[in-house]
Design an enzyme around this catalytic site. Structure first.
Site, PDB file in Angstrom:
ATOM      1  N   GLY A 152      97.999  -4.915  59.172  1.00  0.00           N
ATOM      2  CA  GLY A 152      96.732  -5.657  59.093  1.00  0.00           C
ATOM      3  C   GLY A 152      95.634  -4.786  58.504  1.00  0.00           C
ATOM      4  N   ARG A 196     103.287  -6.505  55.269  1.00  0.00           N
ATOM      5  CA  ARG A 196     104.272  -6.093  56.269  1.00  0.00           C
ATOM      6  C   ARG A 196     105.629  -6.303  55.616  1.00  0.00           C
ATOM      7  NH1 ARG A 196     100.352  -8.984  60.116  1.00  0.00           N
ATOM      8  NH2 ARG A 196      99.375  -7.256  61.200  1.00  0.00           N
ATOM      9  N   ASP A 253     100.673   0.962  64.351  1.00  0.00           N
ATOM     10  CA  ASP A 253     101.929   1.551  64.848  1.00  0.00           C
ATOM     11  C   ASP A 253     103.162   1.069  64.093  1.00  0.00           C
ATOM     12  OD1 ASP A 253     101.704  -0.916  65.964  1.00  0.00           O
ATOM     13  OD2 ASP A 253     102.107  -0.298  68.028  1.00  0.00           O
ATOM     14  N   THR A 264      93.293   0.184  62.231  1.00  0.00           N
ATOM     15  CA  THR A 264      93.470  -1.132  62.857  1.00  0.00           C
ATOM     16  C   THR A 264      92.228  -1.425  63.695  1.00  0.00           C
ATOM     17  OG1 THR A 264      94.603  -2.346  64.629  1.00  0.00           O
ATOM     18  CG2 THR A 264      94.896   0.012  64.636  1.00  0.00           C
ATOM     19  N   ASP A 288      92.219  -3.008  66.392  1.00  0.00           N
ATOM     20  CA  ASP A 288      92.576  -3.160  67.811  1.00  0.00           C
ATOM     21  C   ASP A 288      92.346  -1.904  68.658  1.00  0.00           C
ATOM     22  OD1 ASP A 288      93.340  -5.687  67.192  1.00  0.00           O
ATOM     23  OD2 ASP A 288      95.499  -5.327  67.335  1.00  0.00           O
ATOM     24  N   ASP A 326      94.453   0.380  69.297  1.00  0.00           N
ATOM     25  CA  ASP A 326      95.584   0.461  70.224  1.00  0.00           C
ATOM     26  C   ASP A 326      96.568   1.579  69.867  1.00  0.00           C
ATOM     27  OD1 ASP A 326      96.457  -0.690  67.894  1.00  0.00           O
ATOM     28  OD2 ASP A 326      97.626  -2.275  68.834  1.00  0.00           O
ATOM     29  N   ARG A 361      95.898  -8.220  70.285  1.00  0.00           N
ATOM     30  CA  ARG A 361      97.193  -8.801  70.621  1.00  0.00           C
ATOM     31  C   ARG A 361      97.725  -8.268  71.944  1.00  0.00           C
ATOM     32  NH1 ARG A 361     100.352  -8.348  65.309  1.00  0.00           N
ATOM     33  NH2 ARG A 361      99.613  -6.244  65.677  1.00  0.00           N
TER      34      ARG A 361
HETATM   35  O1  F6P Z   1      96.590  -5.769  64.689  1.00  0.00           O
HETATM   36  C1  F6P Z   1      95.436  -6.276  64.174  1.00  0.00           C
HETATM   37  C2  F6P Z   1      95.359  -7.759  64.375  1.00  0.00           C
HETATM   38  O2  F6P Z   1      94.128  -8.149  63.822  1.00  0.00           O
HETATM   39  C3  F6P Z   1      95.512  -8.272  65.791  1.00  0.00           C
HETATM   40  O3  F6P Z   1      94.366  -8.151  66.585  1.00  0.00           O
HETATM   41  C4  F6P Z   1      95.914  -9.705  65.545  1.00  0.00           C
HETATM   42  O4  F6P Z   1      96.655 -10.198  66.632  1.00  0.00           O
HETATM   43  C5  F6P Z   1      96.778  -9.590  64.339  1.00  0.00           C
HETATM   44  O5  F6P Z   1      96.362  -8.428  63.640  1.00  0.00           O
HETATM   45  C6  F6P Z   1      96.747 -10.776  63.416  1.00  0.00           C
HETATM   46  O6  F6P Z   1      97.633 -10.552  62.365  1.00  0.00           O
HETATM   47  P1  F6P Z   1      97.787 -11.500  61.103  1.00  0.00           P
HETATM   48  O7  F6P Z   1      96.608 -11.296  60.216  1.00  0.00           O
HETATM   49  O8  F6P Z   1      99.050 -11.068  60.461  1.00  0.00           O
HETATM   50  O9  F6P Z   1      97.833 -12.904  61.611  1.00  0.00           O
END
Ligand code: F6P
Length: 328
Positions: free
Chosen positions: A15, A76, A107, A130, A132, A134, A176
Site C-alpha cells: 500500500g 502486490r 511487512d 505504511t 498503519d 504496524d 487492518r
Molecule cells: O496497510 C495499509 C492499509 O491502508 C490498511 O490500513 C488497509 O486495511 C489496507 O491498506 C487497504 O489496502 P487496499 O488499498 O489494497 O485495499
C-alpha cells in the site's frame, strides 16, 4: 566510502503511503552523493520480474518531496512469491548491473525482500512505509504522521455536523490489524470512544460509555472504529445495534477510507524519509544487509528484517488511559 556496491535499485511495494516519494528522492540523492548509480524499479516486485527499470539521477527527483503516493507506483505481486518469479527478478537485476536494493513498504514487502536476500544473498535494506504504523523496530513508519493529521482534520469537520445536529457519529479509520491510527487520531480529535483491535471492550461497554457521555451533558459524540476492531460487528452493524438499544440517538456512519492514504506528506514524514533514505543507502555501502531502518527516541536504528516482520508493535496503554480520562 569505498564499497563493492556500485548500483542500487529502489522500489515501493504494498500500500502506498505519504512520504514514499520523499524516501525515493533521498535514496537517489544519497547514491549521487556517494557517486554510485541508482535505478528506480516500477510497480514493486512486479516491475522487478519484468525488468521495468529507469535510471535515476538527482534532477529526476526534483519537486517530489511534497507529493503523496509514489511516482514509481506500487503493487502486490503474487508471482514474486514463487521461486520462478524471484529467478526472473534476479536475472533482470543482474542484467541491469544492480547489486543492492532498497525496498520501501510494509511487512509483506519485507517478507519478499528477506526471502530474496536469503535465496540469492542479494543485499537488501528496508524502509518502513505504511500509514498503519504496524512495523516492529520503529516508533514511526513513513506516512503514519500524515495519515493522523488527515484523519484529525476529517473528524474536526465531522464534529461540526455532529454538534450542530446533536448526532452520534461512528467514524471508521484504517488499521487492518492495529489501532495506532484510531487511538492517536481519536485522542487528537477528542473522540468520546475509540474501538481498536488490541482491546475488545465489548459492545455493552460502548453503550455504557455513551450513556455516561449523555448523562454528563454531552449532546453529540464521535466514536472512532479501527477497521480491524474485534467487536465482531462492522461499523454499520454497530450503528444498527446502538440504534436498537438506544433509539434516542440520531446516528450517522462515516468511513474515511483511502483518503487517509493520500495527500502531501507532513514535515515530520518528509524529514523522516530524508533521514531513512540516507541511512538505508549508507548501510548498504558499509557492507551491511538484511536490515530495516527504523527510528526510536529520534535516533535511527537497524532491525533485522526477520524481526521487523515477525515482531508486533504494542499499543500505548497509557494513551488508552489518557483517552478514558479525556472523555470524562
Ligand atoms: O496497510 C495499509 C492499509 O491502508 C490498511 O490500513 C488497509 O486495511 C489496507 O491498506 C487497504 O489496502 P487496499 O488499498 O489494497 O485495499
Amino acid at each position: 566510502m569505498e564499497s563493492t556496491i556500485k548500483k542500487i535499485g529502489v522500489f515501493t511495494s504494498g500500500g502506498d503511503s505519504p512520504g514514499m516519494n520523499a524516501a525515493i528522492r533521498s535514496v537517489v540523492r544519497t547514491c549521487a552523493f556517494h557517486q554510485i548509480a541508482c535505478v528506480g524499479i516500477y510497480r514493486g516486485y512486479e516491475g522487478m520480474i519484468e525488468g521495468d527499470f529507469i535510471d535515476l539521477g538527482p534532477r529526476d527527483v526534483n519537486n517530489i518531496i511534497n507529493k503523496g503516493g509514489t511516482f514509481l507506483k506500487s503493487a502486490r505481486s503474487k508471482e514474486f512469491r514463487t521461486p520462478e518469479g524471484r529467478k526472473k527478478a534476479h536475472d533482470h537485476l543482474v542484467g541491469a548491473g544492480i547489486d543492492a536494493l532498497v525496498v520501501i513498504g510494509g511487512d509483506g514487502s519485507f517478507t519478499g525482500a528477506q526471502i530474496f536476500n536469503q535465496e540469492y544473498g542479494f543485499p537488501v535494506v528496508g524502509i518502513p512505509g505504511t500509514i498503519d504504523n504496524d512495523i516492529y523496530g520503529t516508533t514511526s513508519t513513513l506516512g503514519f504522521d500524515t495519515a493522523l493529521n488527515t484523519v484529525v482534520d476529517a473528524i474536526d469537520k465531522i464534529r461540526d455536523t455532529a454538534s450542530s445536529h446533536n448526532r452520534l457519529f461512528f467514524v471508521e479509520v484504517m488499521g487492518r490489524d492495529v489501532g495506532h491510527i484510531a487511538l492517536n487520531a481519536g485522542v487528537g480529535s477528542g473522540a468520546e470512544e475509540i474501538l481498536i483491535p488490541e482491546e475488545n471492550l465489548g459492545i455493552d461497554r460502548l453503550l455504557e460509555s455513551l450513556d455516561k457521555s449523555k448523562n454528563s451533558g454531552k449532546s453529540s459524540s464521535i466514536v472512532i472504529v479501527a477497521e480491524g476492531d474485534k467487536t465482531g460487528k462492522n461499523i454499520f452493524e454497530l450503528k444498527d445495534y446502538v440504534e436498537q438499544h438506544r433509539p434516542q440517538y440520531d446516528i450517522r456512519v462515516s468511513v474515511l477510507g483511502h483518503m487517509q492514504r493520500g495527500g502531501s506528506p507532513s514535515c515530520f514524514d518528509r524529514v523522516l524519509a530524508c533521514r531513512m533514505g540516507v541511512k538505508a543507502v549508507e548501510t548498504l555501502l558499509s557492507g551491511e544487509s538484511g536490515y530495516m531502518v527504523g527510528i526510536r527516541d529520534n535516533k535511527l536504528n537497524l532491525t533485522p528484517l526477520d524481526k521487523a516482520i515477525k515482531g508486533h508493535t504494542k499499543i500505548d496503554k497509557e494513551l488508552i488511559r489518557v483517552s478514558d480520562i479525556m472523555s470524562t
